[in-house]
Scaffold this motif. Structure first.
Motif, PDB file in Angstrom:
ATOM      1  N   ALA A  98       0.828  -1.207   0.000  1.00  0.00           N
ATOM      2  CA  ALA A  98       0.000   0.000   0.000  1.00  0.00           C
ATOM      3  C   ALA A  98       0.861   1.255   0.000  1.00  0.00           C
ATOM      4  CB  ALA A  98      -0.926  -0.008   1.212  1.00  0.00           C
ATOM      5  N   VAL A  99       1.985   1.207   0.710  1.00  0.00           N
ATOM      6  CA  VAL A  99       2.880   2.367   0.761  1.00  0.00           C
ATOM      7  C   VAL A  99       3.441   2.668  -0.626  1.00  0.00           C
ATOM      8  CG1 VAL A  99       5.056   3.223   1.679  1.00  0.00           C
ATOM      9  CG2 VAL A  99       3.467   2.052   3.184  1.00  0.00           C
ATOM     10  N   GLU A 100       3.850   1.628  -1.356  1.00  0.00           N
ATOM     11  CA  GLU A 100       4.371   1.828  -2.705  1.00  0.00           C
ATOM     12  C   GLU A 100       3.287   2.381  -3.628  1.00  0.00           C
ATOM     13  OE1 GLU A 100       7.766  -1.630  -3.135  1.00  0.00           O
ATOM     14  OE2 GLU A 100       5.657  -2.223  -3.173  1.00  0.00           O
ATOM     15  N   ARG A 101       2.068   1.872  -3.484  1.00  0.00           N
ATOM     16  CA  ARG A 101       0.960   2.369  -4.311  1.00  0.00           C
ATOM     17  C   ARG A 101       0.662   3.827  -3.989  1.00  0.00           C
ATOM     18  NH1 ARG A 101      -2.433  -1.103  -2.824  1.00  0.00           N
ATOM     19  NH2 ARG A 101      -3.812   0.169  -1.535  1.00  0.00           N
ATOM     20  N   HIS A 102       0.706   4.172  -2.705  1.00  0.00           N
ATOM     21  CA  HIS A 102       0.502   5.572  -2.319  1.00  0.00           C
ATOM     22  C   HIS A 102       1.587   6.458  -2.922  1.00  0.00           C
ATOM     23  CE1 HIS A 102      -2.038   4.579   1.519  1.00  0.00           C
ATOM     24  NE2 HIS A 102      -2.615   4.194   0.407  1.00  0.00           N
ATOM     25  N   ASP A 103       2.809   5.961  -2.940  1.00  0.00           N
ATOM     26  CA  ASP A 103       3.920   6.714  -3.518  1.00  0.00           C
ATOM     27  C   ASP A 103       3.653   6.991  -4.997  1.00  0.00           C
ATOM     28  OD1 ASP A 103       6.361   7.946  -3.736  1.00  0.00           O
ATOM     29  OD2 ASP A 103       7.492   6.090  -3.948  1.00  0.00           O
ATOM     30  N   ARG A 104       3.186   5.969  -5.723  1.00  0.00           N
ATOM     31  CA  ARG A 104       2.902   6.155  -7.146  1.00  0.00           C
ATOM     32  C   ARG A 104       1.729   7.106  -7.347  1.00  0.00           C
ATOM     33  NH1 ARG A 104       1.503   2.166 -10.868  1.00  0.00           N
ATOM     34  NH2 ARG A 104       0.623   0.739  -9.296  1.00  0.00           N
ATOM     35  N   LEU A 105       0.712   6.996  -6.492  1.00  0.00           N
ATOM     36  CA  LEU A 105      -0.451   7.873  -6.613  1.00  0.00           C
ATOM     37  C   LEU A 105      -0.047   9.330  -6.393  1.00  0.00           C
ATOM     38  CD1 LEU A 105      -3.952   7.133  -5.125  1.00  0.00           C
ATOM     39  CD2 LEU A 105      -2.993   9.421  -5.048  1.00  0.00           C
ATOM     40  N   LEU A 106       0.743   9.561  -5.356  1.00  0.00           N
ATOM     41  CA  LEU A 106       1.203  10.931  -5.091  1.00  0.00           C
ATOM     42  C   LEU A 106       2.019  11.479  -6.259  1.00  0.00           C
ATOM     43  CD1 LEU A 106       2.227  10.550  -1.343  1.00  0.00           C
ATOM     44  CD2 LEU A 106       0.378  11.976  -2.217  1.00  0.00           C
ATOM     45  N   ALA A 107       2.868  10.626  -6.849  1.00  0.00           N
ATOM     46  CA  ALA A 107       3.690  11.074  -7.979  1.00  0.00           C
ATOM     47  C   ALA A 107       2.807  11.449  -9.169  1.00  0.00           C
ATOM     48  CB  ALA A 107       4.678   9.971  -8.367  1.00  0.00           C
ATOM     49  N   LEU A 108       1.754  10.669  -9.422  1.00  0.00           N
ATOM     50  CA  LEU A 108       0.848  10.972 -10.531  1.00  0.00           C
ATOM     51  C   LEU A 108       0.136  12.307 -10.316  1.00  0.00           C
ATOM     52  CD1 LEU A 108      -0.766   7.456 -11.147  1.00  0.00           C
ATOM     53  CD2 LEU A 108       0.689   8.717 -12.742  1.00  0.00           C
ATOM     54  N   VAL A 109      -0.361  12.524  -9.113  1.00  0.00           N
ATOM     55  CA  VAL A 109      -1.072  13.772  -8.833  1.00  0.00           C
ATOM     56  C   VAL A 109      -0.110  14.960  -8.899  1.00  0.00           C
ATOM     57  CG1 VAL A 109      -2.451  15.038  -7.142  1.00  0.00           C
ATOM     58  CG2 VAL A 109      -2.786  12.575  -7.435  1.00  0.00           C
ATOM     59  N   ARG A 110       1.102  14.769  -8.370  1.00  0.00           N
ATOM     60  CA  ARG A 110       2.066  15.864  -8.420  1.00  0.00           C
ATOM     61  C   ARG A 110       2.387  16.263  -9.857  1.00  0.00           C
ATOM     62  NH1 ARG A 110       6.912  15.547  -9.561  1.00  0.00           N
ATOM     63  NH2 ARG A 110       7.102  13.337  -9.085  1.00  0.00           N
ATOM     64  N   GLU A 111       2.545  15.259 -10.734  1.00  0.00           N
ATOM     65  CA  GLU A 111       2.886  15.542 -12.130  1.00  0.00           C
ATOM     66  C   GLU A 111       1.744  16.236 -12.868  1.00  0.00           C
ATOM     67  OE1 GLU A 111       3.829  11.694 -13.566  1.00  0.00           O
ATOM     68  OE2 GLU A 111       5.739  11.566 -12.480  1.00  0.00           O
ATOM     69  N   ARG A 112       0.493  15.851 -12.549  1.00  0.00           N
ATOM     70  CA  ARG A 112      -0.659  16.400 -13.266  1.00  0.00           C
ATOM     71  C   ARG A 112      -1.217  17.663 -12.630  1.00  0.00           C
ATOM     72  NH1 ARG A 112      -4.394  11.160 -14.819  1.00  0.00           N
ATOM     73  NH2 ARG A 112      -2.776   9.909 -15.807  1.00  0.00           N
ATOM     74  N   GLY A 113      -1.034  17.788 -11.328  1.00  0.00           N
ATOM     75  CA  GLY A 113      -1.641  18.893 -10.606  1.00  0.00           C
ATOM     76  C   GLY A 113      -3.026  18.538 -10.109  1.00  0.00           C
ATOM     77  N   THR A 114      -3.887  18.045 -11.030  1.00  0.00           N
ATOM     78  CA  THR A 114      -5.245  17.621 -10.693  1.00  0.00           C
ATOM     79  C   THR A 114      -5.567  16.352 -11.482  1.00  0.00           C
ATOM     80  OG1 THR A 114      -5.966  19.910 -10.329  1.00  0.00           O
ATOM     81  CG2 THR A 114      -7.692  18.276 -10.664  1.00  0.00           C
ATOM     82  N   ALA A 115      -6.300  15.435 -10.869  1.00  0.00           N
ATOM     83  CA  ALA A 115      -6.653  14.186 -11.561  1.00  0.00           C
ATOM     84  C   ALA A 115      -7.958  13.640 -11.012  1.00  0.00           C
ATOM     85  CB  ALA A 115      -5.544  13.150 -11.387  1.00  0.00           C
ATOM     86  N   ARG A 116      -8.688  12.942 -11.878  1.00  0.00           N
ATOM     87  CA  ARG A 116      -9.907  12.264 -11.442  1.00  0.00           C
ATOM     88  C   ARG A 116      -9.530  10.944 -10.775  1.00  0.00           C
ATOM     89  NH1 ARG A 116     -14.640  14.035 -13.172  1.00  0.00           N
ATOM     90  NH2 ARG A 116     -15.563  11.957 -12.892  1.00  0.00           N
ATOM     91  N   VAL A 117     -10.293  10.560  -9.754  1.00  0.00           N
ATOM     92  CA  VAL A 117     -10.003   9.318  -9.042  1.00  0.00           C
ATOM     93  C   VAL A 117     -10.112   8.121  -9.980  1.00  0.00           C
ATOM     94  CG1 VAL A 117     -10.722   7.817  -7.152  1.00  0.00           C
ATOM     95  CG2 VAL A 117     -10.749  10.298  -6.838  1.00  0.00           C
TER      96      VAL A 117
END
Length: 391
Positions: free
Chosen positions: A5-24
């Protein structure tokens, strides 16, 4: 190997950071998980203040602009994006480090800086790759909390930190004296002082030398263990018995039960009337298990937990040592921003007044800082305060 779960959270945070905003729903597709899992992850990260969530979308957190002041007189955040990009390497985004990250985020927002996060999941062998990812993402300075666990991890997995190409501040970690890492800026809690507070409080209530029940799987746990021996010596106390080794109950139920039985035996034999337990989760579970074995807290055993993450939520609220986690994150970030501002000012001066030089001809740098913050003791029901002293 299944992704944690920690690794998945890391990837999720990276995706949001790169896009700024994203749909769930888009994040679920990118992560290869169900929408329910993505929604649960987003809610967990938003609860920690690591994401902003509105109407099915998530966005990277932004500081408050304007000239207002925060409650308590603190200056409001600078305009978002007006400061540097800061990278934060943490071993976890939950439990202890959630507050450290929150403090770093608050300080970054005040400076108008952008904070980006990578998680090592307490795998020190991955620290370097995670840090290189931060640099590749544009980090101009780094807050580094290596994922050390065992005593030898620092020696085996730290040389690269002293060679980083940008300013770096060690976060809630202490380097071996004389090592290359010891020359870096750092901000950390003084766990030795925290242990002294706990032991002194229990002795002041009339208990003999308290036992220590502790893990040995993190820098904090190891610091608590070494601080315990120092605290007994400083207070002129005899060691009541060997430290009782504890382990996470979910990973090693038999080992955890052995620790509970050892503490129960010490209480039943009269060898101990008080104990300090690292960490909160172990302490709460131990109190529950001891009750099943007929040992009551605080009537039969005065108990203090270490960390104060969830100690107040126990059936009998636990007295706890509270390291200043949030303040560590804030001060470390402030120090890093200051270093970057100094470097920018030096570059801007260019052909101005020559810097001060030391005898070997190199420019003199501002001295590095080792900032140590003192934990506090939060007294609750489990230590037996206000009850009759034991005979």
């Amino acid at each position: 190997m299944r992704e944690s779960a920690v690794e998945r959270h890391d990837r999720l945070l990276a995706l949001v950071r790169e896009r700024g905003t994203a749909r769930v729903s888009d994040l679920a597709a990118q992560l290869g998980v169900s929408p329910v899992t993505a929604r649960r992850d987003v809610e967990a990260l938003a609860a920690k203040g690591l994401l902003d969530r509105v109407h099915g979308q998530v966005s990277w957190p932004r500081g408050q602009g304007g000239a207002e002041r925060r409650a308590g007189g603190e200056p409001a955040a600078a305009a978002p994006g007006s400061g540097p990009v800061l990278g934060l390497l943490a071993p976890s985004a939950t439990y202890y480090f959630a507050e450290v990250i929150r403090g770093a985020r608050e300080a970054a927002a005040r400076a108008g800086a952008r904070l980006i996060l990578r998680i090592s999941d307490y795998r020190p062998e991955d620290d370097r790759a995670r840090t290189e990812g931060l640099l590749a993402a544009g980090a101009e300075g780094l807050l580094v909390a290596p994922g050390w666990r065992a005593p030898g991890d620092q020696a085996e997995h730290s040389d690269w930190i002293a060679e980083l190409p940008v300013p770096a501040v060690l976060l809630e970690r202490r380097a071996t004296p004389g090592s290359a890492l010891d020359g870096l800026d750092r901000v950390s809690s003084d766990h030795r002082h925290g242990v002294v507070l706990a032991v002194r409080h229990l002795v002041g209530l009339g208990h003999r030398s308290p036992l220590l029940v502790a893990r040995a799987d993190s820098p904090t746990a190891l610091a608590v263990r070494s601080g315990y021996a120092e605290a007994l010596g400083a207070l002129g106390l005899d060691e009541p018995g060997p430290v009782i080794d504890s382990v996470p109950s979910e990973l090693d139920p038999e080992g955890f039960e052995a620790a509970v039985r050892a503490l129960h035996s010490a209480v039943a034999s009269g060898a101990a009337t008080a104990a300090l337990v690292h960490n909160d989760v172990d302490a709460i579970q131990m109190v529950q298990r001891l009750a099943e074995l007929g040992v009551r807290v605080p009537e039969d055993l005065a108990l203090i937990a270490y960390d104060d993450e969830v100690a107040a939520l126990a059936d009998t609220p636990l007295t706890a040592v509270a390291p200043p986690k949030r303040q560590v994150g804030r001060l470390a970030t402030d120090l890093l921003v200051e270093r970057l501002a100094q470097a920018a000012a030096d570059r801007a001066e260019g052909g101005g007044e020559a810097p001060v030089e030391v005898p070997d001809g190199r420019p003199e740098e501002d001295p590095r800082r080792h900032v140590t913050l003192l934990p506090r003791l939060r007294v609750r029901a489990s230590c037996g305060a206000g009850q009759p002293k034991p005979n």
